[in-house]
Design an enzyme around this catalytic site. Structure first.
Site, mmCIF file in Angstrom:
data_model
loop_
_atom_site.group_PDB
_atom_site.id
_atom_site.type_symbol
_atom_site.label_atom_id
_atom_site.label_comp_id
_atom_site.label_asym_id
_atom_site.label_seq_id
_atom_site.Cartn_x
_atom_site.Cartn_y
_atom_site.Cartn_z
ATOM 1 N N CYS A 86 45.123 -43.033 86.721
ATOM 2 C CA CYS A 86 45.996 -43.266 85.454
ATOM 3 C C CYS A 86 47.044 -41.797 85.784
ATOM 4 C CB CYS A 86 46.113 -43.196 84.359
ATOM 5 S SG CYS A 86 44.799 -44.504 83.733
HETATM 6 C C1 UDX Z 1 44.502 -39.959 81.165
HETATM 7 C C2 UDX Z 1 45.216 -39.777 80.071
HETATM 8 O O1 UDX Z 1 44.956 -38.305 79.432
HETATM 9 C C3 UDX Z 1 45.281 -40.753 78.864
HETATM 10 O O2 UDX Z 1 45.698 -40.829 77.573
HETATM 11 C C4 UDX Z 1 45.663 -42.214 79.962
HETATM 12 O O3 UDX Z 1 45.171 -42.796 79.097
HETATM 13 C C5 UDX Z 1 44.791 -42.431 80.855
HETATM 14 O O4 UDX Z 1 45.001 -41.052 81.946
HETATM 15 P P1 UDX Z 1 42.168 -39.824 82.009
HETATM 16 O O5 UDX Z 1 42.985 -39.585 83.358
HETATM 17 O O6 UDX Z 1 41.384 -40.069 81.729
HETATM 18 O O7 UDX Z 1 43.493 -39.717 81.046
HETATM 19 O O8 UDX Z 1 42.092 -38.488 82.517
HETATM 20 P P2 UDX Z 1 42.120 -36.326 81.476
HETATM 21 O O9 UDX Z 1 41.272 -35.922 80.389
HETATM 22 O O10 UDX Z 1 43.731 -36.415 81.980
HETATM 23 O O11 UDX Z 1 42.472 -35.466 82.959
HETATM 24 C C6 UDX Z 1 42.978 -36.559 83.612
HETATM 25 C C7 UDX Z 1 43.725 -35.047 85.135
HETATM 26 O O12 UDX Z 1 44.538 -34.448 85.184
HETATM 27 C C8 UDX Z 1 42.098 -34.516 85.416
HETATM 28 O O13 UDX Z 1 42.119 -34.949 86.757
HETATM 29 C C9 UDX Z 1 42.285 -33.088 85.158
HETATM 30 O O14 UDX Z 1 40.834 -32.590 86.043
HETATM 31 C C10 UDX Z 1 43.145 -32.638 85.729
HETATM 32 N N1 UDX Z 1 43.786 -32.197 84.311
HETATM 33 C C11 UDX Z 1 44.068 -32.689 83.309
HETATM 34 C C12 UDX Z 1 44.278 -30.548 84.552
HETATM 35 O O15 UDX Z 1 44.427 -30.579 85.516
HETATM 36 N N2 UDX Z 1 44.435 -29.968 83.820
HETATM 37 C C13 UDX Z 1 44.381 -30.083 82.539
HETATM 38 O O16 UDX Z 1 44.729 -29.024 82.045
HETATM 39 C C14 UDX Z 1 43.931 -31.787 81.646
#
Ligand code: UDX
Length: 421
Positions: free
Chosen positions: A264
């Site tokens: 996403c």
């Molecule tokens: C995301 C959105 O959170 C969600 O609302 C939307 O519907 C789809 O995209 P997702 O991709 O499943 O969800 O995972 P998420 O937990 O948001 O993490 C995305 C990426 O960001 C991961 O690679 C994670 O490691 C990274 N991340 C997340 C960080 O590097 N730091 C953070 O503080 C949070």
């Protein structure tokens, strides 16, 4: 209610399973008969905690078919949950959306009830009005809002916690243009007892993009400040703990490190950038969000090189999934990290509890370790995904470059480098 769900990927399978759990009868529509068979057997077609349980428990209320027209005939509500993958220029590929809309339009033609079509797929603002409705109206000979209902209902679920997110979401967003559809969808979600935000179609579509872009911005911001903190000998996690106490800011999504991957954030931010450019707007912040994110894997490899020359050495990479609790490797930060290690002449050994099979499809020639501990005999260990089990390893005597801040590695490694702390 009788509901059809088109698409059996993350959004489709989670939406269908959760709506079945709410008591509705679900018809899953897909092209991949293997996936449909798995669902019909009461199992999950994707790796997602809790999904198997829901599909097994509600098996009696779940049907599957490849025939979209017959599914629409027997349901009042149809969710479009097909993929919108990125084109080369970052814009969204709408071919599946168009194809489904065409078939749906034909199905609506002979349907004399008031079927309602809901778009859950992530589509740019204006897509429902500019692409989906015109196709539906042309193929069906009916008008949106009178002949059939149309709505936008973006999905905010996170992989790994998708089921939990469905039932305990911060909000449901609904975009509609007629009262009947508004009532139908608000009634559908009312039992969840969560805030329901109802607005226009294109505002709803934009809420999804603005939300994802903002969260991605938060992460890149944390990484930029984190990179500076590291240089200054400051712990960025402590900084953001303090910053997050301000209720205007909040502490979530400030975990600095290797940056964001997944299906996403990278795709949606790039699609928004392409869309803004096509309208003559320079998306300065969004461009920087991507640039900062792209730079974090390079920083990890540069940090490694301050300790050893990777050429001819074995470098262990812990974690291939884009985040823990998923086997999804789309845009995983492991991909650029491993590419750069190979360019440096390293021999790369990798391990992930569930994502190795997927990774082998794109990188068959790496050394795939049989366990996480087996990987620890590498010359250096890079932590790319923060799986729980990696926090139970013995890092004593190891050289560790940590992109995700694992407490045990931080405490035990002989040489430890945190990316942003
Ligand atoms: C995301 C959105 O959170 C969600 O609302 C939307 O519907 C789809 O995209 P997702 O991709 O499943 O969800 O995972 P998420 O937990 O948001 O993490 C995305 C990426 O960001 C991961 O690679 C994670 O490691 C990274 N991340 C997340 C960080 O590097 N730091 C953070 O503080 C949070």
């Amino acid at each position: 209610m009788n509901i059809s769900v088109i698409g059996t990927g993350y959004i489709g399978s989670v939406t269908g399973a959760c709506l079945a759990e709410m008591g509705h009868t679900i018809v899953f529509v897909g092209r991949d008969t293997k996936k449909l068979d798995i669902i019909r057997a009461g199992r999950s077609p994707i790796f997602e905690p809790g999904l198997d349980t829901l599909l097994t428990k509600n098996r009696d209320r779940i049907e599957t078919t490849t025939d979209l027209v017959s599914a629409v005939e027997k349901t009042e509500l149809t969710f479009i949950c097909v993929g919108t993958p990125p084109n080369k220029d970052g814009s969204s590929d709408l071919s599946q959306i168009r194809e489904v809309s065409q078939t749906l339009g034909k199905a609506l033609k002979s349907n004399n009830r008031f079927p309602t079509i809901v778009t859950k797929s992530t589509v740019l603002p204006g897509t429902i009005e500019g692409v989906i409705i015109p196709i539906l109206e042309k193929e069906s000979g009916k008008k949106a809002g009178t002949g059939f209902g149309i709505a936008s209902n973006p999905e905010f679920l996170k992989e790994g916690t998708a089921v939990e997110d469905f039932f305990h979401t911060d909000r449901v967003v609904i975009g509609v243009s007629d009262g009947k559809t508004k009532d139908l969808l608000e009634n559908l979600y009312r039992p969840l007892n969560v805030p329901i935000f109802t607005t226009t179609l294109r505002t709803s579509e934009m809420i999804k993009f603005a939300s994802n872009a903002f969260l991605a911005t938060k992460i890149s911001f944390a990484n930029e400040i984190g990179n500076l903190c590291r240089e200054l000998g400051i712990d960025s996690y402590e900084v953001f703990e303090g910053v997050g106490l301000d209720t205007r800011i909040n502490p979530k999504f400030f975990r600095s490190g290797l940056g964001f991957g997944g299906s996403c954030f990278p795709k949606d931010v790039n699609a928004l950038i392409a869309h803004a450019k096509s309208r003559g707007i320079t998306p300065r912040i969004l461009n920087s969000v991507i640039a900062t994110n792209d730079d974090q894997p390079r920083r990890m490899v540069a940090l490694l090189k301050t300790h050893i020359n990777p050429r001819g050495r074995t470098i262990g990479v812990l974690g291939l999934a884009f985040k823990p609790d998923t086997d999804d490797i789309r845009e995983s930060r492991a991909i650029p990290v491993i590419r750069m290690l190979l360019e440096e002449g390293a021999s790369v050994k990798v391990y992930d509890p569930v994502a190795m099979a997927n990774f082998k499809k794109i990188c068959p020639d790496l050394t795939y370790a049989g366990s996480a501990s087996e990987l620890l005999d590498s010359d250096a260990v890079l932590i790319v995904t923060e799986w729980d089990e990696f926090n139970r390893l013995d890092y004593t005597g190891k050289l560790v470059i940590d992109g995700r801040r694992l407490p045990k590695a931080r405490k035990e490694a002989a040489v430890y480098e945190g990316l942003c702390w």
